[in-house]
Design an enzyme around this catalytic site. Structure first.
Site, PDB file in Angstrom:
ATOM      1  N   THR A  50       0.830  -1.202   0.000  1.00 55.58           N
ATOM      2  CA  THR A  50       0.000   0.000   0.000  1.00 55.58           C
ATOM      3  C   THR A  50       0.865   1.252   0.000  1.00 55.58           C
ATOM      4  OG1 THR A  50      -1.743  -1.157   1.209  1.00 55.58           O
ATOM      5  CG2 THR A  50      -1.811   1.242   1.240  1.00 55.58           C
ATOM      6  N   TYR A 138       5.479 -12.673   6.152  1.00 55.45           N
ATOM      7  CA  TYR A 138       4.350 -12.147   5.384  1.00 55.45           C
ATOM      8  C   TYR A 138       4.150 -13.041   4.162  1.00 55.45           C
ATOM      9  CZ  TYR A 138       1.721  -8.671   2.564  1.00 55.45           C
ATOM     10  OH  TYR A 138       0.793  -8.013   1.792  1.00 55.45           O
ATOM     11  N   LYS A 167       1.858 -12.966   9.039  1.00 52.83           N
ATOM     12  CA  LYS A 167       0.748 -12.306   8.359  1.00 52.83           C
ATOM     13  C   LYS A 167       0.347 -13.176   7.179  1.00 52.83           C
ATOM     14  CE  LYS A 167      -0.591  -8.310   5.575  1.00 52.83           C
ATOM     15  NZ  LYS A 167      -0.109  -7.078   4.886  1.00 52.83           N
TER      16      LYS A 167
END
Length: 300
Positions: A50, A138, A167
């Site tokens: 992001t 992740y 994650k």
């Protein structure tokens, strides 16, 4: 290694860019991060996808990392994203993040060549051994080109001291159930798939890593509070109210849609960096409609 506990809403800020020269706008970044912390988010995670980390050069990445940690100012944990093709570069950035004051590094393994488990294990182990702060694995196969199985992630947490959390962003809720089963509920894992937020908490997720608080902080935090309080009816209500917005943000590409949402919320953070383009007029109008339907006031 210092103990850092993450729970709740872990907010992902975009990286604002100047309209003059397209450089990172650190003043606007500071303003956005302060807004996220004051809204009640439980941690801030700059330099993820992001945050357009892949589109920043080293100098810009360093500046954004330092400015982010400074803006958080220890009020909540700072989780700095690390994603590099080479282990050497990932180690270098992880060390920089630690020196800048990050509490956790979140490592996404990128790959041009397909990596086997031996190579993935070596990559994570070298990064974890290079720093004294916790490392979050992740898994996001859609963007990274590497898919980490629950079994592999659990083994890494079991065997490498600094690797303490996961994650999971594959979009497969069964993987979260598997993480819970493998660890008897002891492994902290975090949901990275917005449309799975309700199910992920039900599966035992310790938190939700999301850019949505940039646009709808009250709704994301409301879901966590309802889950924490054991109020399933309230959790369903607040989740379904925000779900159309969550889907729109994800489907349109997070840097593009979140930046448009921030403008609608009164904070202009500039355009995404090319080749990404700003949300078009029709998309912006649709996002404004979805926000209004969710009870969010817009200013444009």
């Amino acid at each position: 290694m210092g103990a850092t506990t993450l729970e709740g809403i872990i907010a992902y800020p975009v990286t604002p860019f100047s309209p003059i020269d397209s450089s990172p706008d650190l003043d606007r970044l500071t303003e956005l991060i302060d807004r996220l912390v004051r809204s009640g988010c439980h941690a801030v995670a700059p330099l993820g996808s992001t945050g357009e980390s892949a589109y920043l050069d080293d100098r810009e990445w360093h500046a954004v990392a330092e400015a982010s940690v400074s803006a958080v100012a220890g009020r909540v944990p700072t989780v700095v994203g690390i994603a590099d093709l080479t282990t050497r570069s990932a180690v270098r950035r992880a060390r920089f993040a630690e020196q800048a004051g990050a509490d956790v590094v979140m490592v996404l393994p990128l790959s041009y060549w397909r990596l086997d488990e031996r190579e993935i294990t070596r990559h994570y182990t070298e990064i974890a051994d290079a720093v004294g702060i916790p490392l979050m694995i992740y898994n996001n196969p859609a963007t990274a080109g590497v898919d980490l199985s629950p079994e592999l992630m659990h083994r890494l947490v079991e065997r490498v001291e600094n690797i303490t959390m996961v994650k999971e962003s594959s979009g497969d809720i069964q993987r979260m159930h598997r993480l819970t089963q493998l660890s008897d509920g002891a492994l902290p894992f975090y949901n990275g798939s917005n449309p799975l937020a309700l199910e992920a908490f039900a599966a035992g997720a310790a938190g939700w890593c999301t850019a949505a608080p940039c646009v709808i902080p009250d709704l994301t935090l409301g879901l966590y509070r309802a889950v924490r309080d054991g109020d399933l009816d309230a959790a369903r209500e607040v989740f379904y109210r925000q779900l159309p917005v969550l889907r729109f943000l994800l489907d349109g590409g997070l840097p593009t849609t979140v930046k448009a949402g921030l403008v609608l919320g009164g904070l202009d953070v500039g355009d995404p960096r090319r080749p990404l383009l700003p949300l078009d007029e029709a998309g912006t109008a649709r996002l404004a409609e979805l926000l209004a339907a969710a009870g969010i006031r817009t200013f444009v």
